[in-house]
Design an enzyme around this catalytic site. Sequence first.
Site, mmCIF file in Angstrom:
data_model
loop_
_atom_site.group_PDB
_atom_site.id
_atom_site.type_symbol
_atom_site.label_atom_id
_atom_site.label_comp_id
_atom_site.label_asym_id
_atom_site.label_seq_id
_atom_site.Cartn_x
_atom_site.Cartn_y
_atom_site.Cartn_z
ATOM 1 N N ILE A 56 24.146 49.949 20.569
ATOM 2 C CA ILE A 56 23.064 49.026 20.236
ATOM 3 C C ILE A 56 21.787 49.384 20.983
ATOM 4 C CG2 ILE A 56 22.318 46.620 20.441
ATOM 5 C CD1 ILE A 56 25.295 45.847 19.974
ATOM 6 N N ASN A 109 20.418 45.129 27.774
ATOM 7 C CA ASN A 109 21.551 45.457 26.917
ATOM 8 C C ASN A 109 22.740 46.044 27.682
ATOM 9 O OD1 ASN A 109 22.858 46.279 24.244
ATOM 10 N ND2 ASN A 109 22.531 48.274 25.213
ATOM 11 N N TYR A 160 34.785 39.079 30.836
ATOM 12 C CA TYR A 160 33.750 39.472 29.884
ATOM 13 C C TYR A 160 33.109 38.242 29.234
ATOM 14 C CZ TYR A 160 31.507 41.734 25.880
ATOM 15 O OH TYR A 160 30.598 42.148 24.952
ATOM 16 N N THR A 219 30.919 50.072 16.269
ATOM 17 C CA THR A 219 30.536 51.144 17.187
ATOM 18 C C THR A 219 31.705 52.121 17.319
ATOM 19 O OG1 THR A 219 31.383 49.974 19.125
ATOM 20 C CG2 THR A 219 29.090 49.548 18.495
#
Length: 250
Positions: free
Chosen positions: A15, A83, A147, A182
């Site tokens: 990204i 990011n 996370y 991805t």
Amino acid sequence: MSKKTALITGAARGIGLATAKLLAADGWRIAMLDRDTDALHEAIQEVEDAVYLPYDVSDPEQVQAAISDLRSSCGRLDALVNNAGVADFGPIEETDFARWRTVMATNLDGVFLMSQAATPLLKASKGCLVNIASISGLRASTLRVAYGTSKAAVIQLTKQQAAELGEYGVRANCVCPGPVRTKLAMAVHSQDIIDAYHDAIPLNRYGSEREIAEAIAFLCSDKASYVTGQVLAADGGFDSTGVGLPALRR
């Protein structure tokens, strides 16, 4: 020095790289930051006139060095895209404190440190922050205790930034990507997980890196000049359904 400048962390791939390419095509000067120096050196060849910032956002001294380099190279900062992140999944009972801190150091501390260091430049330009969280910060899921918690904290941090920096004309918004196609995701997602996502996401597919970059670019642009403190889930409708994924629990 008069060209609008965006600093993108975690810019060596995925990204981050997609956003760098898109903003560059829109006329921005791009500064690309990543601690993976080899990957960053390769990625920067794809973005014309990009500034090379080989630093680690989890290290306060390296963050200060990065902003110093940016100031010297570009003289201004109009958008900071936070990011950089690490995805380390595991059961709660197997997540020791070292693992927890590794995730928090990049995913949360890095956003705080970069934003704080960049604030004087953003005040000067009346610029913006775009923090990249995750759908995992909006809805709980197994194996994501560190996370998901880090990304939920990024969402709250974004709102704090919007509340405090708005009086200086600085906007702060957050993008929460859903499942994105991805290379990393495709390498670790089993066919069961891929099928489950297809069934659970209203648009019946993964997103693309470019689609997430488009959302980021909008929030960086003047088209979002009255948008701040917002959380944009670029997720194909995944958060709205509230449907669990049994394949992820196995």
